[in-house]
Design a protein around this motif. Structure first.
Motif, PDB file in Angstrom:
ATOM      1  N   ASN A   9      77.966  10.390  -0.858  1.00 31.68           N
ATOM      2  CA  ASN A   9      76.628  10.843  -0.689  1.00 31.68           C
ATOM      3  C   ASN A   9      76.849  12.117   0.003  1.00 31.68           C
ATOM      4  O   ASN A   9      77.347  12.269   1.204  1.00 31.68           O
ATOM      5  N   LYS A  11      74.367  14.007   0.786  1.00 31.91           N
ATOM      6  CA  LYS A  11      73.237  14.051   2.045  1.00 31.91           C
ATOM      7  C   LYS A  11      72.684  15.323   1.790  1.00 31.91           C
ATOM      8  O   LYS A  11      72.272  16.119   0.610  1.00 31.91           O
ATOM      9  N   HIS A  93      67.834   4.543   1.572  1.00 29.41           N
ATOM     10  CA  HIS A  93      69.172   4.756   2.270  1.00 29.41           C
ATOM     11  C   HIS A  93      68.473   4.961   3.768  1.00 29.41           C
ATOM     12  O   HIS A  93      67.021   5.213   4.030  1.00 29.41           O
ATOM     13  N   GLU A 141      75.005  -0.442   5.573  1.00 33.24           N
ATOM     14  CA  GLU A 141      75.434   0.437   6.304  1.00 33.24           C
ATOM     15  C   GLU A 141      74.812   0.338   7.583  1.00 33.24           C
ATOM     16  O   GLU A 141      73.384   0.770   7.732  1.00 33.24           O
ATOM     17  N   ILE A 146      76.390   5.187  11.209  1.00 33.76           N
ATOM     18  CA  ILE A 146      76.545   6.336  10.007  1.00 33.76           C
ATOM     19  C   ILE A 146      76.733   7.643  10.607  1.00 33.76           C
ATOM     20  O   ILE A 146      76.179   7.985  11.656  1.00 33.76           O
ATOM     21  N   GLY A 147      77.879   8.569  10.139  1.00 33.32           N
ATOM     22  CA  GLY A 147      78.123   9.636  10.629  1.00 33.32           C
ATOM     23  C   GLY A 147      78.762   9.635  11.963  1.00 33.32           C
ATOM     24  O   GLY A 147      78.994  10.973  12.360  1.00 33.32           O
ATOM     25  N   ALA A 180      79.564   3.807   6.267  1.00 37.10           N
ATOM     26  CA  ALA A 180      79.471   4.197   7.653  1.00 37.10           C
ATOM     27  C   ALA A 180      80.733   4.445   8.361  1.00 37.10           C
ATOM     28  O   ALA A 180      81.441   3.388   8.650  1.00 37.10           O
ATOM     29  N   GLY A 181      81.108   5.593   8.520  1.00 39.34           N
ATOM     30  CA  GLY A 181      82.299   5.858   9.076  1.00 39.34           C
ATOM     31  C   GLY A 181      83.576   5.742   8.016  1.00 39.34           C
ATOM     32  O   GLY A 181      84.654   5.815   8.745  1.00 39.34           O
ATOM     33  N   LEU A 200      80.376   3.037   0.226  1.00 37.99           N
ATOM     34  CA  LEU A 200      79.504   4.441   0.241  1.00 37.99           C
ATOM     35  C   LEU A 200      79.786   5.439   1.434  1.00 37.99           C
ATOM     36  O   LEU A 200      79.911   4.700   2.399  1.00 37.99           O
ATOM     37  N   ALA A 202      80.157   9.582   3.342  1.00 36.11           N
ATOM     38  CA  ALA A 202      79.699  10.972   3.164  1.00 36.11           C
ATOM     39  C   ALA A 202      80.826  11.903   4.183  1.00 36.11           C
ATOM     40  O   ALA A 202      81.522  12.706   3.504  1.00 36.11           O
ATOM     41  N   SER A 203      80.472  11.995   5.311  1.00 33.32           N
ATOM     42  CA  SER A 203      81.074  12.942   6.343  1.00 33.32           C
ATOM     43  C   SER A 203      82.502  13.281   5.980  1.00 33.32           C
ATOM     44  O   SER A 203      82.949  14.284   6.005  1.00 33.32           O
TER      45      SER A 203
HETATM   46  O1  LIG Z   1      75.154   7.132   5.160  1.00 26.40           O
HETATM   47  C1  LIG Z   1      76.322   7.232   4.713  1.00 26.40           C
HETATM   48  C2  LIG Z   1      76.889   7.044   3.311  1.00 26.40           C
HETATM   49  O2  LIG Z   1      75.385   6.895   2.652  1.00 26.40           O
HETATM   50  C3  LIG Z   1      77.505   7.291   5.649  1.00 26.40           C
HETATM   51  O3  LIG Z   1      77.719   8.337   6.251  1.00 26.40           O
HETATM   52  P1  LIG Z   1      79.279   8.454   6.550  1.00 26.40           P
HETATM   53  O4  LIG Z   1      80.284   8.292   5.804  1.00 26.40           O
HETATM   54  O5  LIG Z   1      79.219   9.974   7.204  1.00 26.40           O
HETATM   55  O6  LIG Z   1      79.154   7.746   8.132  1.00 26.40           O
END
Ligand SMILES: O=C(CO)COP(=O)(O)O
Length: 222
Positions: A9, A11, A93, A141, A146-147, A180-181, A200, A202-203
């Motif tokens: 993602n 974002k 989300h 998540e 998250i993040g 998440a993480g 799933l 992101a960072s």
């Molecule tokens: O929200 C997320 C993916 O949709 C998770 O984000 P992170 O991987 O940055 O924790």
């Protein structure tokens, strides 16, 4: 056996738009071809079409509205997302939460245009509720992770296990993702061992100096 799904993602990170979106998509395409693991990408709406045209990976919208063509100024029309080349869409989300009625409308609209549906949830009861709408995936998540750089696989494996059980009880055909993480091959392996079909994230990829290197590490134990 069906390939696991790693869904990136982007974002609204500045490291996830423009040339960087292309770099991450190219890395995903390379690592997916090498490993046989399905790696999808959920970019900004503006980048769905450019990425779906150029890369042999599934592209997802980050959101759609449960509307039909017509008088919906400012909304995200599922038909337009499909025409832009999207394979699927995230719905609900944690950073784009919807009411239960909105989630149901978005899932129905996505099915109408044949977009794969990934309904995000924040805990076990919402995972069960989401499963009742028969999406393709429920993605659990925990918002507090998250993040955070702290992996759900290590910090809260119970929520993964309990979500998988809750979803199976409601609707056996719905697959589960977690996020998440997530940052390493070990995180991905733990998630799969707990019964999910993928992750799933992101960072860890979006903000990496070398996204391809991180993706290789993420698939390394599969
Ligand atoms: O929200 C997320 C993916 O949709 C998770 O984000 P992170 O991987 O940055 O924790």
């Amino acid at each position: 056996m069906e390939s696991p799904l790693i869904l990136i993602n982007l974002k609204t990170y500045k490291e996830g738009i423009g040339d960087r979106a292309h770099r991450i998509a190219a890395a995903a395409e390379t690592v997916s071809a090498e490993s046989g693991v399905t790696i999808g990408i959920a970019p900004s709406f503006m980048e769905i079409h450019p990425l779906s045209r150029h890369y042999a990976i599934p592209v997802y919208a980050q959101h759609i509205d449960g509307i039909s063509p017509g008088t919906g100024t400012g909304h995200i029309l599922p038909e337009a997302v499909k025409l832009a080349g999207a394979h699927g869409t995230l719905i609900n989300h944690s950073e784009r939460r919807l009411t239960l009625a909105d989630i149901e409308a978005a899932v129905s609209a996505a099915k109408r245009v044949r977009l794969e549906t990934v309904v995000c949830t924040n805990n076990v009861p919402t995972s069960a509720a989401a499963a009742a709408l028969s999406p393709d995936y429920v993605a659990i998540e925990p918002p507090e992770l998250i993040g955070s750089g702290v992996s759900v696989s290590k910090a809260d494996p119970g929520i993964i296990e309990n979500s998988v059980a809750a979803v199976r009880k409601v609707h056996d055909g719905v697959k589960v993702l977690t996020g998440a993480g997530i940052q390493s091959g070990e995180c991905v392996k733990i998630a799969l061992d707990l019964g999910t079909h993928g992750v799933l994230l992101a960072s860890s990829v979006v903000k990496a100096d070398d996204p391809e290197k991180v993706l290789r590490e993420l698939v390394s134990l599969l």
